[in-house]
Design a protein around this motif. Structure first.
Motif, PDB file in Angstrom:
ATOM      1  N   SER A   5       0.842  -1.196   0.000  1.00 50.97           N
ATOM      2  CA  SER A   5       0.000   0.000   0.000  1.00 50.97           C
ATOM      3  C   SER A   5       0.873   1.240   0.000  1.00 50.97           C
ATOM      4  O   SER A   5       1.797   1.358   0.822  1.00 50.97           O
ATOM      5  CB  SER A   5      -0.908   0.017   1.232  1.00 50.97           C
ATOM      6  OG  SER A   5      -1.629   1.244   1.300  1.00 50.97           O
ATOM      7  N   ALA A  30      -0.491   4.200   0.475  1.00 52.40           N
ATOM      8  CA  ALA A  30      -1.269   5.205   1.190  1.00 52.40           C
ATOM      9  C   ALA A  30      -0.437   5.855   2.292  1.00 52.40           C
ATOM     10  O   ALA A  30       0.319   5.184   3.000  1.00 52.40           O
ATOM     11  CB  ALA A  30      -2.517   4.567   1.794  1.00 52.40           C
ATOM     12  N   THR A  35      -7.862   1.448   5.760  1.00 54.55           N
ATOM     13  CA  THR A  35      -6.564   1.603   5.099  1.00 54.55           C
ATOM     14  C   THR A  35      -5.524   0.725   5.778  1.00 54.55           C
ATOM     15  O   THR A  35      -4.741   0.031   5.113  1.00 54.55           O
ATOM     16  CB  THR A  35      -6.122   3.073   5.110  1.00 54.55           C
ATOM     17  OG1 THR A  35      -7.119   3.869   4.470  1.00 54.55           O
ATOM     18  CG2 THR A  35      -4.796   3.255   4.389  1.00 54.55           C
ATOM     19  N   SER A  88      -7.391   2.237  -0.131  1.00 54.75           N
ATOM     20  CA  SER A  88      -6.150   2.951  -0.467  1.00 54.75           C
ATOM     21  C   SER A  88      -6.230   4.418  -0.080  1.00 54.75           C
ATOM     22  O   SER A  88      -5.355   5.214  -0.450  1.00 54.75           O
ATOM     23  CB  SER A  88      -5.861   2.825  -1.972  1.00 54.75           C
ATOM     24  OG  SER A  88      -5.663   1.472  -2.328  1.00 54.75           O
TER      25      SER A  88
END
Length: 531
Positions: free
Chosen positions: A403, A405, A438, A444
């Motif tokens: 990820s 993010a 998340t 995301s």
């Protein structure tokens, strides 16, 4: 223990809902490593060594590439993680001495309190570094400490008061020194040495590891520390055994709980007390803090010399082993599939942090901060950009996902509250936000921004695209020894964090509106009064 906490703990134990929590709520283990950089694990790009157990944890979960601690040093970072409150909001959250009074106050709501409210048993194991006792330098190391993690929601604790390079060099179990030796009463001072006691500065011939800067006070196990200590005897830790001790304390506590759960249903009436039967059915939360890879790096003989990067590399291998011990124990006990594990670090990396262990010389092509600039102590990204892995094998977290993010450790409070089904009042964990989807790899969606505090308490802000560092007086390099850029300049700094630019080209003059916008946002965060 604070009376109100005791009442809450008793209520949680006898609650019928809590007794059934094991079937619906996951066990949660946070593995908080120490001074580990973004690039120190092979799953984050390290090529000069392999961390197979950590890599496996990442393969069984989601690995984050833009995760941040709330500070670039240990004490404030850990304060923020456990309270959901930025460390700049409270005075006295700087790096703590080993005899500091407890920094988180008993009346503050903590992550452990959250889990207690949700019907969990709780434990803190390993490095603490948040102070002990109600008053600085007035702890009774030879008796009972009057404020401990028990006052912050932890049922059990077996911890180091501060760091391995700071005295006292003993573990504290609950409110007493573990393995206390009455023949060697403990004295601790951060002001002056005790008469007749050798120090690293005066007696370098007694050392098996020489200091490079500072760290030249009392000698314990042939290593000089920060601060002065006398006594300890059989209670003193052996540096090469610290990782083994932390792993065994953690596994033993978990095993005790699992065995209680197995045996409790078979207790005949009157043969085991109600509290123990209720407690056996509780899920658990463990705040497990490794000593590795903080200095002094003095790994066990099993790891010494096994890395091409000297003792720092050996300590990374030892850390990986610790993770493997924990995950193997969970598998052996049959609870791995219902255990959520979060692995991260308190701040970014440092090579020479006070001992002549050749960490800089032997690093070679290894980049402990990965592609980030700076390191521990710094306002640059590597001060707060840390590894972050979330693993929950029971199909709750995507396996092998990466990820990108933007996430922050400050959100542990509310994100984990959502995971265990708790709602918190706005007055609790005031800076924490719910980003559990998340964190679990189900979304995301990034945080709008993260903030982080450097060693001089200056605060920077980072969005998914931009990094803004306020004008700050101070040296360009950390002044006491580590070869790390501070990020301090007298002019505003704005960096585009997308693409290949990173923190290389200051774009503040080119984008004054963005500078103004981020500066205003940061000022809003700083407006709340310090407590």
């Amino acid at each position: 223990m604070n009376p109100s906490r005791l009442i809450c703990s008793m209520a949680a134990l006898v609650s019928a809902a809590a007794a059934q929590a094991q079937t619906s709520k996951p066990n949660v283990i946070v593995i908080m490593t120490d001074d580990v950089g973004y690039g120190d694990f092979s799953c984050y790009g390290a090529t000069r060594m392999s961390t197979p157990h950590i890599d496996q944890l990442a393969a069984r979960g989601t690995r984050f590439t833009d995760a941040h601690a709330s500070a670039s040093t240990s004490t404030p970072s850990r304060y923020a993680f456990l309270t959901g409150e930025y460390p700049f909001r409270r005075l006295g959250t700087d790096v703590a001495a080993g005899n500091a009074g407890m920094i988180i106050k008993p009346e503050q709501f903590t992550l452990a309190d959250l889990f207690k409210r949700a019907g969990y048993a709780t434990a803190a194991i390993g490095k603490w570094h948040l102070g002990l006792g109600s008053k600085t330098a007035q702890q009774d190391w030879n008796g009972q400490l009057d404020q401990t993690p028990a006052d912050l929601g932890f049922d059990y604790s077996c911890i180091m008061a501060a760091t391995a390079d700071r005295v006292p060099c003993v573990f504290i179990e609950n409110d007493h020194v573990k393995n206390y030796d009455p023949s060697a009463p403990i004295q601790v001072s951060y002001r002056q040495n005790f008469e007749g006691e050798p120090t690293g500065k005066s007696n370098p011939e007694l050392l098996q590891l020489q200091p490079s800067h500072g760290h030249d006070m009392s000698i314990v196990n042939g290593i000089s520390r920060i601060g002065y200590m006398k006594g300890g005897g059989k209670a003193l830790w052996k540096d090469e055994d610290i990782a083994d001790s932390i792993a065994s304390y953690a596994i033993n506590w978990i095993e005790e709980r699992v065995n209680m759960a197995k045996n409790a249903p078979h207790c005949r009436k009157g043969e085991c007390d109600h509290t123990r039967r209720s407690e056996a059915n509780l899920p658990f939360f463990m705040y497990l803090c490794t000593n590795d890879i903080h200095v002094p790096r003095w790994p066990h003989a099993r790891f010494a010399g096994k890395s091409p990067m000297g003792s720092r590399g050996d300590a990374i291998l030892q850390l990986d082993w610790t993770v493997g011990q924990i995950t193997a124990a969970l598998q052996r006990m049959g609870i791995a599939d219902n255990t959520l594990i979060i692995l991260t670090s308190d701040n970014g990396p440092v090579l020479d942090d006070g001992y002549a262990d050749r960490a800089e010389e032997l690093a070679g092509s290894h980049r402990p901060a990965g592609h980030w600039r700076g390191g521990k102590y710094s306002a640059f990204e590597a001060g707060s950009a840390v590894p972050f892995i979330v693993s929950w094998p029971a199909g709750k977290v995507p396996q092998g996902k990466t990820s990108r993010a933007l996430v922050s450790q400050i959100d542990a409070m509310r994100s984990l509250a959502a995971v265990v089904g708790e709602q918190l009042a706005d007055s609790l964990g005031i800076d924490s936000r719910d980003h559990h989807r998340t964190w679990l790899g189900l979304s995301s969606k990034p945080r709008n921004y993260v903030v982080s505090m450097a060693y001089n308490r200056s605060v920077s802000i980072r969005t998914p695209q931009w990094k803004y560092i306020v004008p700050t007086k101070g040296p360009a390099m950390v002044p006491w020894g580590p070869h790390i850029e501070t990020g301090f300049t007298s002019t505003a700094q704005l960096y585009n964090m997308r693409g290949k630019q990173g923190e290389t080209t200051n774009m503040a003059e080119k984008h004054p509106k963005i500078v103004k916008q981020l500066d205003e946002q940061l000022k809003k965060e700083l407006e709340s009064p310090q407590r």
